[in-house]
Design a protein around this motif. Sequence first.
Motif, PDB file in Angstrom:
ATOM      1  N   ILE A 198       8.540  -8.933  34.146  1.00 55.01           N
ATOM      2  CA  ILE A 198       7.473  -8.323  33.250  1.00 55.01           C
ATOM      3  C   ILE A 198       5.827  -8.557  34.176  1.00 55.01           C
ATOM      4  O   ILE A 198       5.644  -9.629  34.553  1.00 55.01           O
ATOM      5  CB  ILE A 198       7.181  -9.357  31.929  1.00 55.01           C
ATOM      6  CG1 ILE A 198       8.668  -8.917  31.345  1.00 55.01           C
ATOM      7  CG2 ILE A 198       6.134  -8.957  31.016  1.00 55.01           C
ATOM      8  CD1 ILE A 198       8.619  -9.913  29.870  1.00 55.01           C
ATOM      9  N   ILE A 199       5.170  -7.610  34.204  1.00 56.39           N
ATOM     10  CA  ILE A 199       3.959  -7.461  34.844  1.00 56.39           C
ATOM     11  C   ILE A 199       3.009  -7.212  33.634  1.00 56.39           C
ATOM     12  O   ILE A 199       2.924  -6.234  33.097  1.00 56.39           O
ATOM     13  CB  ILE A 199       4.153  -6.476  36.270  1.00 56.39           C
ATOM     14  CG1 ILE A 199       5.145  -6.820  37.071  1.00 56.39           C
ATOM     15  CG2 ILE A 199       2.762  -6.674  36.679  1.00 56.39           C
ATOM     16  CD1 ILE A 199       5.459  -5.764  37.913  1.00 56.39           C
ATOM     17  N   ILE A 200       1.729  -7.748  33.853  1.00 57.95           N
ATOM     18  CA  ILE A 200       0.644  -7.768  32.995  1.00 57.95           C
ATOM     19  C   ILE A 200      -0.581  -7.634  33.635  1.00 57.95           C
ATOM     20  O   ILE A 200      -0.770  -8.129  34.571  1.00 57.95           O
ATOM     21  CB  ILE A 200       0.495  -9.159  31.902  1.00 57.95           C
ATOM     22  CG1 ILE A 200       1.714  -9.319  31.089  1.00 57.95           C
ATOM     23  CG2 ILE A 200      -0.857  -8.742  31.074  1.00 57.95           C
ATOM     24  CD1 ILE A 200       1.655 -10.639  30.341  1.00 57.95           C
ATOM     25  N   THR A 201      -0.969  -6.441  33.613  1.00 59.76           N
ATOM     26  CA  THR A 201      -2.175  -5.884  34.443  1.00 59.76           C
ATOM     27  C   THR A 201      -2.974  -4.751  33.729  1.00 59.76           C
ATOM     28  O   THR A 201      -2.854  -4.268  32.977  1.00 59.76           O
ATOM     29  CB  THR A 201      -1.360  -5.254  35.811  1.00 59.76           C
ATOM     30  OG1 THR A 201      -2.501  -4.993  36.557  1.00 59.76           O
ATOM     31  CG2 THR A 201      -0.538  -3.966  35.303  1.00 59.76           C
ATOM     32  N   ASN A 202      -3.951  -4.568  34.406  1.00 59.56           N
ATOM     33  CA  ASN A 202      -5.263  -3.502  34.208  1.00 59.56           C
ATOM     34  C   ASN A 202      -4.706  -1.921  34.852  1.00 59.56           C
ATOM     35  O   ASN A 202      -5.527  -1.051  34.844  1.00 59.56           O
ATOM     36  CB  ASN A 202      -6.627  -3.785  34.281  1.00 59.56           C
ATOM     37  CG  ASN A 202      -7.112  -4.739  33.116  1.00 59.56           C
ATOM     38  OD1 ASN A 202      -6.532  -4.575  32.146  1.00 59.56           O
ATOM     39  ND2 ASN A 202      -7.705  -5.848  33.703  1.00 59.56           N
ATOM     40  N   GLY A 224      -0.742  -3.726  25.782  1.00 58.55           N
ATOM     41  CA  GLY A 224      -1.024  -5.190  25.400  1.00 58.55           C
ATOM     42  C   GLY A 224      -2.368  -5.530  25.280  1.00 58.55           C
ATOM     43  O   GLY A 224      -3.079  -4.656  25.580  1.00 58.55           O
ATOM     44  N   GLU A 225      -2.714  -6.831  24.776  1.00 55.36           N
ATOM     45  CA  GLU A 225      -3.988  -7.315  24.509  1.00 55.36           C
ATOM     46  C   GLU A 225      -3.946  -8.763  24.848  1.00 55.36           C
ATOM     47  O   GLU A 225      -3.169  -9.524  24.138  1.00 55.36           O
ATOM     48  CB  GLU A 225      -4.502  -6.887  23.218  1.00 55.36           C
ATOM     49  CG  GLU A 225      -5.973  -7.220  22.979  1.00 55.36           C
ATOM     50  CD  GLU A 225      -6.393  -6.770  21.768  1.00 55.36           C
ATOM     51  OE1 GLU A 225      -7.678  -7.086  21.558  1.00 55.36           O
ATOM     52  OE2 GLU A 225      -5.650  -5.942  20.925  1.00 55.36           O
ATOM     53  N   LYS A 231      -7.691  -5.496  26.511  1.00 58.72           N
ATOM     54  CA  LYS A 231      -6.841  -4.573  26.626  1.00 58.72           C
ATOM     55  C   LYS A 231      -5.945  -4.688  28.030  1.00 58.72           C
ATOM     56  O   LYS A 231      -6.631  -4.944  29.051  1.00 58.72           O
ATOM     57  CB  LYS A 231      -7.328  -3.031  26.527  1.00 58.72           C
ATOM     58  CG  LYS A 231      -8.219  -2.844  25.207  1.00 58.72           C
ATOM     59  CD  LYS A 231      -7.037  -2.907  24.213  1.00 58.72           C
ATOM     60  CE  LYS A 231      -7.510  -2.522  22.964  1.00 58.72           C
ATOM     61  NZ  LYS A 231      -6.732  -2.369  21.791  1.00 58.72           N
ATOM     62  N   LYS A 232      -4.704  -4.636  27.978  1.00 59.61           N
ATOM     63  CA  LYS A 232      -3.996  -4.843  29.020  1.00 59.61           C
ATOM     64  C   LYS A 232      -2.660  -3.699  28.899  1.00 59.61           C
ATOM     65  O   LYS A 232      -2.315  -3.158  28.065  1.00 59.61           O
ATOM     66  CB  LYS A 232      -3.351  -6.310  29.362  1.00 59.61           C
ATOM     67  CG  LYS A 232      -4.442  -7.361  29.375  1.00 59.61           C
ATOM     68  CD  LYS A 232      -4.913  -7.198  30.878  1.00 59.61           C
ATOM     69  CE  LYS A 232      -5.578  -8.641  31.250  1.00 59.61           C
ATOM     70  NZ  LYS A 232      -6.256  -8.435  32.644  1.00 59.61           N
ATOM     71  N   GLU A 233      -1.957  -3.468  30.287  1.00 56.35           N
ATOM     72  CA  GLU A 233      -0.826  -2.875  30.305  1.00 56.35           C
ATOM     73  C   GLU A 233       0.331  -3.611  30.733  1.00 56.35           C
ATOM     74  O   GLU A 233       0.032  -4.465  31.534  1.00 56.35           O
ATOM     75  CB  GLU A 233      -0.814  -1.652  31.101  1.00 56.35           C
ATOM     76  CG  GLU A 233      -1.844  -0.686  30.750  1.00 56.35           C
ATOM     77  CD  GLU A 233      -2.041   0.591  31.884  1.00 56.35           C
ATOM     78  OE1 GLU A 233      -1.533   1.694  31.301  1.00 56.35           O
ATOM     79  OE2 GLU A 233      -2.463   0.248  33.038  1.00 56.35           O
ATOM     80  N   ALA A 258      -2.783  -8.837  38.772  1.00 52.79           N
ATOM     81  CA  ALA A 258      -1.495  -8.734  37.884  1.00 52.79           C
ATOM     82  C   ALA A 258      -1.021 -10.102  37.720  1.00 52.79           C
ATOM     83  O   ALA A 258      -1.200 -11.155  38.701  1.00 52.79           O
ATOM     84  CB  ALA A 258      -0.473  -7.653  38.743  1.00 52.79           C
ATOM     85  N   PHE A 259      -0.131 -10.228  36.678  1.00 53.35           N
ATOM     86  CA  PHE A 259       0.497 -11.424  36.555  1.00 53.35           C
ATOM     87  C   PHE A 259       1.817 -11.224  35.977  1.00 53.35           C
ATOM     88  O   PHE A 259       2.123 -10.149  35.215  1.00 53.35           O
ATOM     89  CB  PHE A 259      -0.062 -12.295  35.004  1.00 53.35           C
ATOM     90  CG  PHE A 259       0.662 -13.301  34.702  1.00 53.35           C
ATOM     91  CD1 PHE A 259       0.650 -14.561  35.166  1.00 53.35           C
ATOM     92  CD2 PHE A 259       1.505 -13.265  33.428  1.00 53.35           C
ATOM     93  CE1 PHE A 259       1.329 -15.665  34.561  1.00 53.35           C
ATOM     94  CE2 PHE A 259       2.292 -14.464  33.075  1.00 53.35           C
ATOM     95  CZ  PHE A 259       2.043 -15.519  33.370  1.00 53.35           C
ATOM     96  N   MET A 260       2.771 -11.641  36.870  1.00 51.75           N
ATOM     97  CA  MET A 260       4.170 -11.333  36.984  1.00 51.75           C
ATOM     98  C   MET A 260       5.184 -12.349  36.459  1.00 51.75           C
ATOM     99  O   MET A 260       4.823 -13.655  36.878  1.00 51.75           O
ATOM    100  CB  MET A 260       4.572 -10.730  38.217  1.00 51.75           C
ATOM    101  CG  MET A 260       6.148 -10.389  37.939  1.00 51.75           C
ATOM    102  SD  MET A 260       6.478  -9.466  39.824  1.00 51.75           S
ATOM    103  CE  MET A 260       6.302 -10.912  40.926  1.00 51.75           C
ATOM    104  N   THR A 261       6.171 -12.374  35.778  1.00 50.57           N
ATOM    105  CA  THR A 261       7.117 -13.368  35.272  1.00 50.57           C
ATOM    106  C   THR A 261       8.737 -12.504  35.743  1.00 50.57           C
ATOM    107  O   THR A 261       8.868 -11.544  35.714  1.00 50.57           O
ATOM    108  CB  THR A 261       7.277 -13.627  33.806  1.00 50.57           C
ATOM    109  OG1 THR A 261       7.280 -12.497  33.095  1.00 50.57           O
ATOM    110  CG2 THR A 261       5.873 -14.230  33.430  1.00 50.57           C
TER     111      THR A 261
END
Length: 287
Positions: A198-202, A224-225, A231-233, A258-261
């Motif tokens: 799972i990657i959270i990023t703009n 996502g938010e 706002k994020k993707e 990016a933030f990755m798990t």
Amino acid sequence: MKQTIFKTFLLISGAVIAAFALEKILVPVMILDGGIVGVSMIISSLTKLPLGALTIALNLPFVIIGGRSLGKEFWLRTIAAMAVFSASLSLFECLEFTVTDDELLAVVFGGILLGCGVGLIIRNGGCLDGTETVAILVSKKSNFSVGQVVLCFNVIIYSMAGLLFGLNHAMYSLLTYFIVSKVVDFINTGMDQGKAVIIITNQGKLIADDIYQVLGRTVTIMPGEGLLSGKKEVLYCVITRMELSMLRRILEKDDYTAFMTISDVSEIVGKHIKSSKGAPQAVSTNS
């Protein structure tokens, strides 16, 4: 530059550790490794040819085949790891000592050391055995995982060992293979299990395009938010252990924010979509 130097140091250290485990612990009691290295050990024991020279000679065609499709960096790191491994085998062969003559101790401690060495090499973007490069290519173009392809190679090799050296050596070799696999699993957070990322990023579209270009994996993109960041993707993708280091490099090389798990996937039901060709013009948001 510091990170590259450190990864290269770990890669070389892994090759030296793996060579020591083979030459000074496993070879003296005729316990075989899998893959091309295992084939080299069989030929060396029958012909008395140097194990180091055989390893590099038999691996080279596989590396050339795999290197064209897996990228220049992976190819260079694999060549470096194999060269150091081969040279270390020749060096340790000249040293007149063995760690133990007990087969069970050799299986346990040789397997642990070999797994540490192989794990460090894979963790830092290289590969020690030519069968793994071919397995990655087969995996990218089929529904077989890297581990399944490698296991097929090894079943043939251990069957040959049983015929040539007796069932005891074949069973000890198989036990060593499982120990090595578990240690590599520990170092790389996943042997043949799928990895849910799972990657959270703009920069979701750019990262998804990179993942598809390099790994051939489709990515699910969801809105996502963040509580504070807005706002994020959210990108979701399932990959293999061998692809994990490549994914890390994708996020590192372009300085993505990016933030990755990463988590284990115990089972995949349904078609696991992979591309065997180049990336399309647009990446679908459905994996």
